[in-house]
Design a protein around this motif. Structure first.
Motif, short mmCIF file in Angstrom:
data_model
loop_
_atom_site.label_atom_id
_atom_site.label_comp_id
_atom_site.label_asym_id
_atom_site.label_seq_id
_atom_site.Cartn_x
_atom_site.Cartn_y
_atom_site.Cartn_z
N ASN A 22 36.09 37.78 34.15
CA ASN A 22 35.05 39.11 35.33
C ASN A 22 35.94 39.07 36.31
OD1 ASN A 22 33.00 39.74 33.92
ND2 ASN A 22 31.60 38.00 35.15
N GLY A 23 35.57 40.15 37.23
CA GLY A 23 36.79 40.47 38.72
C GLY A 23 36.13 39.23 39.84
N THR B 170 27.82 42.89 40.48
CA THR B 170 29.66 42.89 40.79
C THR B 170 29.80 41.57 39.35
OG1 THR B 170 29.67 41.12 42.04
CG2 THR B 170 30.45 44.36 42.74
N THR C 79 35.45 50.81 46.15
CA THR C 79 35.24 49.85 47.04
C THR C 79 33.38 49.69 47.00
OG1 THR C 79 37.32 50.21 48.02
CG2 THR C 79 35.66 48.82 49.01
N VAL C 80 33.16 48.06 46.75
CA VAL C 80 31.54 47.54 46.97
C VAL C 80 31.09 48.28 48.67
CG1 VAL C 80 29.80 46.04 47.09
CG2 VAL C 80 31.78 46.16 45.02
N CYS D 138 44.31 42.05 47.35
CA CYS D 138 43.25 43.16 46.17
C CYS D 138 45.10 43.17 45.59
CB CYS D 138 43.18 44.51 46.90
SG CYS D 138 41.31 44.01 46.70
N PRO E 61 30.94 38.87 40.45
CA PRO E 61 32.19 38.34 40.29
C PRO E 61 32.80 36.72 39.31
CG PRO E 61 31.32 37.54 41.87
CD PRO E 61 30.05 38.49 41.17
N LEU F 14 35.29 38.83 43.78
CA LEU F 14 35.16 39.92 44.48
C LEU F 14 35.67 39.48 46.15
CD1 LEU F 14 32.97 42.15 45.76
CD2 LEU F 14 31.57 40.07 46.08
N ILE G 140 38.16 42.90 42.93
CA ILE G 140 36.65 43.56 43.16
C ILE G 140 36.25 44.09 44.57
CG2 ILE G 140 34.02 44.02 43.07
CD1 ILE G 140 33.96 41.99 40.52
#
Length: 293
Positions: A5-6, A62, A40-41, A21, A64, A8, A29
């Motif tokens: 997973n990414g 998400t 973008t969250v 990033c 994460p 956050l 994320i």
């Protein structure tokens, strides 16, 4: 740590968030208070402080592999007069997020302002004593997150410079002010260990990959005053120095007290990830200059 997973990245539009990033690439994320795009969250630490349940919703949505809280209330002067804002963004909001993400690694970015600046640079085992609201709220955030999150990693840093999409850091201000022929006032008695933002991002991710937890100082290797830092920058950048003014902190008449002998020792960091990651100001400023071209 699983990376399926990414990661956050809270504060993804800021200086450190942008660097993180960029290094994470597709694994990032991005999350920000004012998202620049739908990718973008939306994540506002002040809102999480007021409504902690929102943090759990974001983490659930998400999923994460890790959370890096690179956002906060960094306007030291405003923190003195807007203490509720400072507490929400530097303590209560990050704490709500840490609680919601208790099952994955969590990184909280802090500062050398947790110290009084009487005997810096400081190691991780030295007792903190904040002089300002900014420093105290960051310290409150550190203590609460380390107490309540089993795998929390608190990274203290200082005087971050380098590429900044918002062009707010010291180098941008110095360049803008001096090129305009205006006076740039730089204290000779505020000492720290300036930190290149890309190195801070690199060290953060290396520590995460190693599964590091607890408190680690991440800063540059050289201890110097803000005025000395400005002089180095002027020489490398070819800036005029006739309006570069040296003075002492009392002459600045700032609202928030500053730790004068601040800065951070990085022996623990070097032992964990190896020496050579954190570049000295001369190289860091040259590298920043190259990004401008």
């Amino acid at each position: 740590m699983s990376s399926q997973n990414g990661f956050l990245v809270v504060g993804s539009t800021g200086q450190l968030g942008t660097a993180l990033c960029a290094q994470l690439g597709a694994r990032a994320i991005p999350a920000a208070r004012r998202p620049p795009s739908e990718a973008t969250v939306v994540l506002d630490l002040e809102q999480l402080a007021a409504e902690p349940s929102l943090a759990a919703e974001i983490v659930a949505a998400t999923k994460p592999a890790a959370v890096i809280c690179a956002a906060g209330a960094t306007d030291v002067e405003r923190c003195e007069t807007d203490q509720a804002w400072a507490a929400a963004a530097n303590h209560l909001g990050p704490l709500a997020l840490a609680r919601a993400a208790k099952d994955v690694p969590f990184v909280f970015l802090s500062t050398d302002y947790v110290f009084d600046g009487e005997a810096g640079p400081y190691a991780e085992d030295e007792a903190p004593h904040a002089l300002s609201v900014y420093g105290q709220t960051k310290l409150d955030g550190e203590l609460a997150i380390l107490r309540e999150h089993p795998n929390a990693l608190v990274l203290r840093t200082t005087t971050v410079y380098g590429p900044d999409p918002q062009k707010k850091n010291f180098l941008y201000t110095l360049t803008r002010v001096l090129n305009a022929g205006n006076t740039m006032r730089c204290p000779t008695d505020q000492l720290a260990t300036p930190t290149h933002v890309d190195d801070l991002a690199t060290a953060t991710l290396k520590l995460l990959e190693q599964g590091a937890t607890g408190l680690v100082h991440v800063a540059g290797p050289q201890f110097l005053s803000r005025y000395e830092f400005a002089q180095i920058a002027c020489e490398i950048l070819g800036l005029p120095t006739d309006t570069l003014q040296s003075l002492t902190t009392p002459e600045l008449a700032q609202k928030a007290a500053r730790p004068l002998l601040g800065g951070l020792k990085i022996d623990k960091l070097n032992a964990l990830i190896g020496p050579g990651v954190m570049r000295a100001p001369e190289q860091g400023i040259r590298d920043w200059k190259a990004t401008l071209a």
